[in-house]
Motif scaffolding. Sequence first.
Motif, PDB file in Angstrom:
ATOM      1  N   GLU A 210       6.379  26.987  10.268  1.00  0.00           N
ATOM      2  CA  GLU A 210       7.508  27.811   9.838  1.00  0.00           C
ATOM      3  C   GLU A 210       8.642  27.760  10.870  1.00  0.00           C
ATOM      4  O   GLU A 210       8.422  27.449  12.046  1.00  0.00           O
TER       5      GLU A 210
ATOM      6  N   PRO B 201      13.058  34.775  17.415  1.00  0.00           N
ATOM      7  CA  PRO B 201      12.005  35.496  16.709  1.00  0.00           C
ATOM      8  C   PRO B 201      10.652  35.371  17.407  1.00  0.00           C
ATOM      9  O   PRO B 201      10.411  34.416  18.149  1.00  0.00           O
TER      10      PRO B 201
ATOM     11  N   PHE C  97      15.736  38.468  13.296  1.00  0.00           N
ATOM     12  CA  PHE C  97      14.688  38.291  12.292  1.00  0.00           C
ATOM     13  C   PHE C  97      13.509  39.158  12.702  1.00  0.00           C
ATOM     14  O   PHE C  97      12.982  39.044  13.818  1.00  0.00           O
ATOM     15  N   ALA C  98      13.060  40.025  11.785  1.00  0.00           N
ATOM     16  CA  ALA C  98      12.042  41.015  12.129  1.00  0.00           C
ATOM     17  C   ALA C  98      10.620  40.482  12.032  1.00  0.00           C
ATOM     18  O   ALA C  98       9.691  41.081  12.573  1.00  0.00           O
ATOM     19  N   GLY C  99      10.436  39.366  11.353  1.00  0.00           N
ATOM     20  CA  GLY C  99       9.083  38.852  11.146  1.00  0.00           C
ATOM     21  C   GLY C  99       8.597  37.994  12.296  1.00  0.00           C
ATOM     22  O   GLY C  99       9.166  37.968  13.392  1.00  0.00           O
ATOM     23  N   LYS C 100       7.512  37.264  12.017  1.00  0.00           N
ATOM     24  CA  LYS C 100       6.901  36.391  13.007  1.00  0.00           C
ATOM     25  C   LYS C 100       6.848  34.973  12.470  1.00  0.00           C
ATOM     26  O   LYS C 100       6.553  34.755  11.292  1.00  0.00           O
TER      27      LYS C 100
ATOM     28  N   SER D  74      18.198  34.478  11.777  1.00  0.00           N
ATOM     29  CA  SER D  74      18.483  35.355  12.923  1.00  0.00           C
ATOM     30  C   SER D  74      19.915  35.097  13.377  1.00  0.00           C
ATOM     31  O   SER D  74      20.252  33.985  13.793  1.00  0.00           O
TER      32      SER D  74
ATOM     33  N   ILE E 168      11.822  30.537   6.820  1.00  0.00           N
ATOM     34  CA  ILE E 168      11.359  31.841   6.315  1.00  0.00           C
ATOM     35  C   ILE E 168      12.355  32.968   6.537  1.00  0.00           C
ATOM     36  O   ILE E 168      12.084  34.114   6.170  1.00  0.00           O
ATOM     37  N   GLY E 169      13.496  32.671   7.154  1.00  0.00           N
ATOM     38  CA  GLY E 169      14.468  33.731   7.384  1.00  0.00           C
ATOM     39  C   GLY E 169      15.613  33.273   8.264  1.00  0.00           C
ATOM     40  O   GLY E 169      15.765  32.070   8.544  1.00  0.00           O
TER      41      GLY E 169
END
Length: 390
Positions: free
Chosen positions: A87, A98, A79-82, A73, A70-71
Amino acid sequence: MISVTQALDAIFDLVTPLDSEEVTLADAAGRVLAAPVTATRLQPPFAASAMDGYALNGVEADPEAMFRVIGESAAGHGFAGKVGPGECVRIFTGAPMPTGADRVIIQEDVERKGYLITLARKLDKGPHVRPAGADFAPGNTIPAPRVLTAADLALAAAMNVPTLTVTRKPVVALLATGDELVMPGEEPGPDQIIASNSFGLKALIEANGGHARMLPIARDNFDSLRTAFELAAGADLIVTIGGASVGDHDLVGVVAAEMGMDQSFYKVLMRPGKPLMAGRMGDAAMIGLPGNPVSSMVCGHVFLVPALRAMLGLGATPAPRQTAVLAAPVKANGPREHYMRARVEGGKITVFDSQDSALLSVLAQANALLVRPVNAPAGDAGSQAEYLPI
């Protein structure tokens, strides 16, 4: 005459630790830290990945399990999300972990197709995560005093400390004396030699935290010596070379006394180096070294270096000794402590055949001074012996 131990104690009584100053990290290498460095932050300031791979929730890390990427880092770009169930986040060494992830699967254990990864059947144990504060935390210190190493400076920089409190370098005025001396590069007269002691002692002083000021050579007359002592004003320590014996031309002690030196001692039960003197001259301590080149350097190691360390706040202690096995027998010693030029290799110490105090070529080959105590009996090959590394 007094013993080496008594002379060293007397010199320690003449010197005191100097005041401190602030220097930048870039200028602090080899200086003596005078005040502890205290961390005010965590290092690392966040949980960070120790490997390149994929960050995910460790309880889900089953062999051959599949996850959606999903992203990403990266170091400096977290990575700003959770991370939720099923995932993962592509992560690189040093990057922040993260939220929702507590394990890194190394990239060698992952097969990736588009935005899906499949874990290998056999997984590395992990978790390959450096916890926040694993290196240091607020309140952790670099203790003082200590000679600052490269590692110390790297640690201080990581603590975000831009300047350090260090002991001021002792200023040492080096005064060579004698009508027979000329500087290197000059053409000596028929009765002259090249002045060598000052250069060896300057190197020794500066390798041990001091700042050496080489004064012009003083000639063997009262006016020249008075002028030389006046040029030494402002030094923390005055070191004279030669002219401290009892000959008709040895005037250093006479002029120093005339100019206010309070003599502590004169002559030490050692060889080489018997005609050693020390005292206090105004605001400066003074050590008068013998003129023979090897004697001067040996006394530098035995007396001058410990004095500098005391002035730097590192404690009033003799130069540390080590032990080695005698490679060949040595003769019994007499009434003076003898510092014999020697070489240590492979745990064995070999004394040079010639111990003449004028032979710098022998000293240059030596890496040790074998210490023979007063009236020591003969030493057999294979027996243990103390030496001073040089």
